[in-house]
Scaffold this motif. Structure first.
Motif, PDB file in Angstrom:
ATOM      1  N   VAL A 123       0.908  -1.260   0.000  1.00  9.76           N
ATOM      2  CA  VAL A 123       0.033   0.109   0.056  1.00  9.76           C
ATOM      3  C   VAL A 123       0.878   1.301  -0.074  1.00  9.76           C
ATOM      4  CG1 VAL A 123      -1.907   1.254   1.258  1.00  9.76           C
ATOM      5  CG2 VAL A 123      -1.675  -1.231   1.238  1.00  9.76           C
ATOM      6  N   GLY A 124       1.169   1.621  -1.249  1.00  9.11           N
ATOM      7  CA  GLY A 124       2.232   2.982  -1.405  1.00  9.11           C
ATOM      8  C   GLY A 124       1.320   4.139  -1.445  1.00  9.11           C
ATOM      9  N   TRP A 125       0.100   4.046  -1.766  1.00  5.07           N
ATOM     10  CA  TRP A 125      -0.570   5.264  -2.221  1.00  5.07           C
ATOM     11  C   TRP A 125      -1.122   6.005  -0.953  1.00  5.07           C
ATOM     12  CZ3 TRP A 125      -2.307   0.368  -3.198  1.00  5.07           C
ATOM     13  CH2 TRP A 125      -3.235  -0.157  -2.139  1.00  5.07           C
ATOM     14  N   ARG A 126      -1.444   7.225  -1.060  1.00  2.23           N
ATOM     15  CA  ARG A 126      -1.955   7.823   0.044  1.00  2.23           C
ATOM     16  C   ARG A 126      -3.470   8.794  -0.288  1.00  2.23           C
ATOM     17  NH1 ARG A 126       0.611   4.875   2.137  1.00  2.23           N
ATOM     18  NH2 ARG A 126       2.153   4.996   3.639  1.00  2.23           N
ATOM     19  N   THR A 127      -3.713   9.055  -1.531  1.00  3.97           N
ATOM     20  CA  THR A 127      -4.840   9.684  -1.962  1.00  3.97           C
ATOM     21  C   THR A 127      -5.588   8.970  -2.884  1.00  3.97           C
ATOM     22  OG1 THR A 127      -3.612  10.473  -4.224  1.00  3.97           O
ATOM     23  CG2 THR A 127      -3.374  11.840  -2.094  1.00  3.97           C
ATOM     24  N   VAL A 128      -6.813   9.159  -2.982  1.00  2.00           N
ATOM     25  CA  VAL A 128      -7.768   8.491  -4.023  1.00  2.00           C
ATOM     26  C   VAL A 128      -7.301   8.462  -5.412  1.00  2.00           C
ATOM     27  CG1 VAL A 128     -10.012   8.773  -4.691  1.00  2.00           C
ATOM     28  CG2 VAL A 128      -9.772   9.224  -2.593  1.00  2.00           C
TER      29      VAL A 128
END
Length: 537
Positions: A123-128
């Motif tokens: 899980v490298g994302w932080r935004t939609v």
């Protein structure tokens, strides 16, 4: 032409009569439809598939899915691909993995491990927007098994803006939540979801939710609430969501709409009357349901909301304290906690379907009443030990539904299909693998609750319209070639409560973007799925 589906019975998703035709595909779209009655030259292509005896429909749209991580872990994703699902809507029930920061991600990983399993370092994302980009990339840039749209999870937004406190948001916190929702919509989300029996989303007031829905309405999205009660306060909770979205000017899609627990047996007509009154006065309203009576959630979700204030670690600390655990038990067994929809828990209706710790697997497939009796202890004692030892990762089936309510609601003009499928656990709910063929086989062919043409409309064009997708949900020239070929005489859900991971029968071909995802009843290695973003984003 790339492919021609010859001599197929077209059920086009409109709800109108079926017809026989040759359907030609090119460049991922439906390039031509030549009806048997047209008398014109039949199309030819590099691949000619004799589809005599099969029905062709648009791909099914799962309006309520929990494949947020599964789509990035399992390239086959047969649970949905084999059913004919070509698009899933993720980010449900107010809890998912974007938008987050490092703290929030760690908390939400624990909170919904029972839905999606542990969220690993991938899980490298932080935004939609970054999450949608990750779905587009999929497996080594080749995509994912099926298409996916996503909702902004209101509980996660609240967690990010103000933590786990059970209180009103300050003006600054509300302004931040509004910005987060606007950013998510601009990045491609189709709407906002809530889980109003799950913490911390349930701590939001109607005024706070209304303000967030005003933002969603500006982007022509929709609000998808798991509302505050499916039990003792169900009708009031439905009415609350209708009034809230009317005030906000926002479209409403009610999540897994049903009437559960003994207090609601036979009361679906009352809900239908409420929905019809709203529709007749101009409400933009739809809902989804699954064709089963049992629900599915996490064991910790049944606890009173105050027991989860502060986050997962605070919940575990309260469960470890004898005095506080006694208060939790009283709320569950005597008062009817808000997490249990205002109804005192009946432990013989709570079946363990999955555990995070394999050492606890002996409980899976048994009700808490049965497991407790086998240990010579009271059900609460077993439940408490499970919650602590499994660190809140236990998933349950909740056998509290009513067949007459299920049948009554699926006939409604605003109904769509949603699996609410949780893929975790040794013994998941059969709806995860069986929802769409169960509609077609059991409720259409065997029981005649819906006509085949009507049911297909519920599963295709109606959800596409809710998602504002102008080129999906119908078999039309120029539309995307996301299609299902099935045998109306044999289509059926293979999944049962005893064998929940069994694949369906009677669905030999599924195409996404004109490419065969299922061929001769088997999953191919095609990864044609992509993120589906809000129209105009």
């Amino acid at each position: 032409m790339d492919t021609v589906l010859r001599d197929v019975r077209v059920i086009d998703g409109s709800g109108g009569p079926s017809y026989r035709a040759d359907v030609a595909l090119a460049g991922g779209r439906i390039a031509g439809i030549v009806r048997e009655s047209d008398g014109t030259r039949r199309p030819s292509a590099a691949r000619m598939l004799d589809a005599d005896g099969l029905a062709l429909s648009p791909g099914f749209i799962d309006m309520h899915a929990h494949s947020d991580l599964a789509l990035l872990r399992d390239p086959a994703h047969e649970a949905k691909a084999a059913q004919g699902v070509t698009l899933e809507v993720l980010g449900q029930d107010g809890l998912s993995y974007a938008p987050v920061d490092d703290r929030t991600l760690a908390e939400v990983r624990t909170q919904i491990a029972g839905w999606n399993g542990p969220a690993d370092s991938g899980v490298g994302w932080r935004t939609v927007g970054a999450y949608l980009d990750r779905l587009d990339h999929g497996f080594d840039g080749h995509g994912i098994a099926v298409n996916a749209a996503c909702l902004i999870p209101q509980g996660t937004v609240r967690m990010l803006a103000m933590g786990w406190d059970d209180r009103e948001a300050t003006p600054d916190e509300l302004a931040r939540m509004r910005r987060l929702v606007a950013e998510g919509m601009e990045q491609g989300a189709v709407g906002l979801s809530s889980g109003l029996t799950y913490t911390p989303g349930m701590y939001a007031s109607d005024a706070e939710l209304t303000e967030l829905c005003r933002v969603v309405a500006r982007y022509d999205g929709y609000y998808c609430p798991h509302h505050r009660s499916y039990g003792a306060g169900a009708l009031t909770a439905y009415e609350e969501m209708i009034n809230l979205t009317r005030e906000a000017g926002c479209a409403l899609h009610l999540a897994h709409a049903t009437m559960n627990f003994g207090v609601n047996e036979g009361r679906a007509p009352e809900l239908v009357a409420l929905l019809d009154a709203a529709l007749d006065t101009g409400a933009d309203l739809t809902f989804d349901s699954y064709p089963y009576t049992a629900g599915c959630t996490t064991l910790v979700a049944l606890l009173p909301s105050w027991a989860s204030e502060g986050g997962p670690e605070a919940t575990l600390a309260r469960l470890a304290d004898d005095a506080t655990a006694g208060r939790i038990r009283h709320a569950l067994e005597s008062e009817g906690s808000d997490g249990c929809h205002g109804v005192p828990v009946a432990w013989d209706t709570v079946e363990i379907s999955g555990v995070a710790d394999p050492a606890l697997a002996r409980h899976v497939g048994h009700t808490l009443a049965h497991s407790a009796a086998a240990r010579g202890e009271e059900p609460w004692t077993t439940a408490r030990r499970l919650l602590l030892d499994d660190r809140l990762g236990t998933t349950i089936l909740h056998h509290v539904g009513h067949e007459e309510n299920v049948r009554h609601l699926m006939r409604h003009r605003a109904h769509t299909g949603g699996s609410d499928g949780i893929l975790q656990g040794t013994k998941p709910h059969p709806r995860t693998y069986g929802t769409f063929p169960h509609y077609l086989g059991h409720y259409v062919r065997d029981l005649g609750i819906l006509s085949l043409e009507e049911c297909i409309a519920h599963l295709t064009s109606r959800p596409a319209a809710r998602l504002r997708l102008p080129d999906r949900g119908l078999v039309r020239e120029g539309h995307r070639a996301d299609l299902v070929l099935f045998d109306p005489a044999t289509v059926a859900a293979g999944a049962t409560f005893d064998a929940p991971r069994t694949l369906p029968t009677g669905i030999p071909y599924v195409l996404i973007d004109g490419r065969f995802v299922i061929e001769d009843g088997r999953r191919t290695d095609v990864l044609a799925g992509r993120a589906v973003r809000r129209t105009g984003s």
